[in-house]
Design an enzyme around this catalytic site. Structure first.
Site, PDB file in Angstrom:
ATOM      1  CG  ASP A  14      -2.041   0.964   1.159  1.00 46.05           C
ATOM      2  OD1 ASP A  14      -1.926   1.977   0.447  1.00 46.05           O
ATOM      3  OD2 ASP A  14      -3.062   0.720   1.829  1.00 46.05           O
ATOM      4  CG  HIS A  16      -3.440   4.761  -0.421  1.00 45.07           C
ATOM      5  ND1 HIS A  16      -3.465   3.436  -0.791  1.00 45.07           N
ATOM      6  CD2 HIS A  16      -4.229   5.420  -1.297  1.00 45.07           C
ATOM      7  CE1 HIS A  16      -4.248   3.304  -1.847  1.00 45.07           C
ATOM      8  NE2 HIS A  16      -4.723   4.487  -2.168  1.00 45.07           N
TER       9      HIS A  16
END
Length: 137
Positions: A14, A16
């Protein structure tokens, strides 16, 4: 006052970053020493950082939906590394698709997590929880 250390980051593949920075900023402003590992963090990196800094808790976030997969086995690895009982918190979009959060929470608790938060939980909720569980530590 003994400043508590929190290791945080975004687990797995991930990338983000925005929410991660907001979490670190809020924790820092709440008086915690924050070890922000950034994005794409492996379980081993969380554990190494927690050991190195003598962390009081690990806060795992995920936004891309694969957090459940990425978090499997983390409690066991923490225990094996000498972090038995360290509070493990997870939050964000932890699973793919719309799932009943009670089911998601149950699965994370079965994996040994201390607290699990649904998407959209205000960071103040997490800070209040950390304050309560780390007050006597």
């Amino acid at each position: 006052m003994n400043q508590k250390t929190i290791v945080t980051g975004v687990i797995g593949a991930d990338a983000h970053a925005v929410g991660n920075k907001i979490i670190a900023y809020a924790l820092n402003n709440a008086g915690y020493k924050v070890v922000n590992l950034g994005v794409m963090v492996s379980q081993e990196e969380y554990i190494e950082a927690a050991l190195e800094t003598k962390a009081d808790a690990i806060l795992v976030s995920s936004l891309y939906g694969h957090g459940e997969i990425d978090c499997q086995g983390l409690r066991e690895k923490c225990d094996e590394a000498g972090l038995k009982g360290i509070p493990l918190l997870a939050g964000g979009n932890l699973v793919v698709g719309k799932q009943d959060f009670a089911d998601v929470e149950s699965r994370f608790m079965a994996m040994g997590f201390t607290k699990v938060y649904p998407p959209g939980t205000p960071i103040e909720t997490t800070i209040a929880y950390l304050d309560s569980i780390l007050a006597d530590k």
